[in-house]
Design a protein around this motif. Sequence first.
Motif, short mmCIF file in Angstrom:
data_model
loop_
_atom_site.label_atom_id
_atom_site.label_comp_id
_atom_site.label_asym_id
_atom_site.label_seq_id
_atom_site.Cartn_x
_atom_site.Cartn_y
_atom_site.Cartn_z
N ILE A 126 38.10 10.12 21.54
CA ILE A 126 36.91 10.47 22.33
C ILE A 126 36.80 11.99 22.43
O ILE A 126 35.70 12.55 22.28
CB ILE A 126 36.99 9.81 23.72
CG1 ILE A 126 36.87 8.30 23.59
CG2 ILE A 126 35.89 10.34 24.63
CD1 ILE A 126 37.17 7.55 24.86
N TRP A 127 37.92 12.65 22.67
CA TRP A 127 37.92 14.12 22.74
C TRP A 127 37.40 14.70 21.43
O TRP A 127 36.55 15.60 21.43
CB TRP A 127 39.35 14.60 23.02
CG TRP A 127 39.51 16.07 23.19
CD1 TRP A 127 39.15 17.05 22.31
CD2 TRP A 127 40.07 16.74 24.31
NE1 TRP A 127 39.48 18.29 22.80
CE2 TRP A 127 40.05 18.12 24.03
CE3 TRP A 127 40.63 16.31 25.50
CZ2 TRP A 127 40.55 19.06 24.91
CZ3 TRP A 127 41.13 17.27 26.37
CH2 TRP A 127 41.08 18.61 26.08
N ALA A 187 35.51 13.32 19.16
CA ALA A 187 34.08 13.01 18.96
C ALA A 187 33.21 13.96 19.79
O ALA A 187 32.19 14.46 19.30
CB ALA A 187 33.80 11.56 19.34
N ILE A 188 33.62 14.22 21.03
CA ILE A 188 32.83 15.12 21.88
C ILE A 188 32.87 16.54 21.35
O ILE A 188 31.83 17.22 21.29
CB ILE A 188 33.34 15.03 23.34
CG1 ILE A 188 33.00 13.66 23.92
CG2 ILE A 188 32.74 16.15 24.19
CD1 ILE A 188 33.66 13.37 25.25
N SER A 242 42.72 17.22 21.20
CA SER A 242 42.78 15.96 20.46
C SER A 242 44.10 15.82 19.72
O SER A 242 44.66 14.73 19.66
CB SER A 242 41.60 15.84 19.50
OG SER A 242 41.62 16.88 18.55
N TYR A 246 34.96 9.64 14.45
CA TYR A 246 35.79 9.70 15.65
C TYR A 246 35.39 8.64 16.67
O TYR A 246 36.24 8.04 17.32
CB TYR A 246 35.73 11.08 16.27
CG TYR A 246 36.22 12.18 15.37
CD1 TYR A 246 37.36 12.03 14.60
CD2 TYR A 246 35.54 13.39 15.26
CE1 TYR A 246 37.82 13.02 13.77
CE2 TYR A 246 35.99 14.40 14.43
CZ TYR A 246 37.12 14.20 13.70
OH TYR A 246 37.56 15.20 12.87
N ALA A 247 34.10 8.40 16.81
CA ALA A 247 33.64 7.41 17.78
C ALA A 247 34.06 5.99 17.38
O ALA A 247 34.50 5.20 18.23
CB ALA A 247 32.12 7.48 17.94
N ALA A 272 37.69 5.58 18.12
CA ALA A 272 37.90 5.41 19.56
C ALA A 272 37.54 3.99 20.00
O ALA A 272 38.27 3.38 20.79
CB ALA A 272 37.08 6.43 20.34
N ILE A 273 36.45 3.46 19.48
CA ILE A 273 36.03 2.10 19.84
C ILE A 273 37.05 1.09 19.33
O ILE A 273 37.43 0.16 20.07
CB ILE A 273 34.61 1.82 19.29
CG1 ILE A 273 33.59 2.66 20.05
CG2 ILE A 273 34.28 0.33 19.40
CD1 ILE A 273 32.23 2.70 19.41
N ALA A 320 40.09 1.25 21.53
CA ALA A 320 39.85 0.64 22.84
C ALA A 320 39.86 -0.88 22.75
O ALA A 320 40.48 -1.56 23.58
CB ALA A 320 38.52 1.14 23.42
#
Length: 145
Positions: free
Chosen positions: A2-3, A5-6, A44, A106-107, A110-111, A114
């Motif tokens: 997440i880091w 991706a942001i 990250s 990256y997203a 992260a998904i 999760a």
Amino acid sequence: MIWAAIVQYYIYKTNPCGHYAATCKDAKKNPLVSPLNVWIQSGSYVLIAFSEIFASITGLEYAFTKAPTNMRSLVMSVFFFMSAASAAIGEAFVSLSLDPLLVWNYAISAILAAVGGILFWIAVRKLDSEEDKLNNLTSGHFESK
């Protein structure tokens, strides 16, 4: 992830060339870059390193100590096979490692992490109640002679 991706989103947002930050050049052949400091990306790397340490050490310890004595090599091989499978999934997303798809890369990672974490929690959430029984496993029910 997440880091990452942001941070990548803000790199694209602040770069003069938008979503093509890696290939952007001006008329003088000097690369145009985002004004963001490179150190914001270090978060990250630190988080990924900690997650690898926690996951690897905990997984190895749990696979070795909770398996019956005569099945430890099998349980450890399954653990390493799962690590190889996760590396293969990571390799499947290498094609997303180009501009303008880095935020998606990256997203999605992260998904997937999760969802995997939630499924893992569902699978093992009741193991704490069986901790003593698992710690006292000496060998499987098939004894070698």
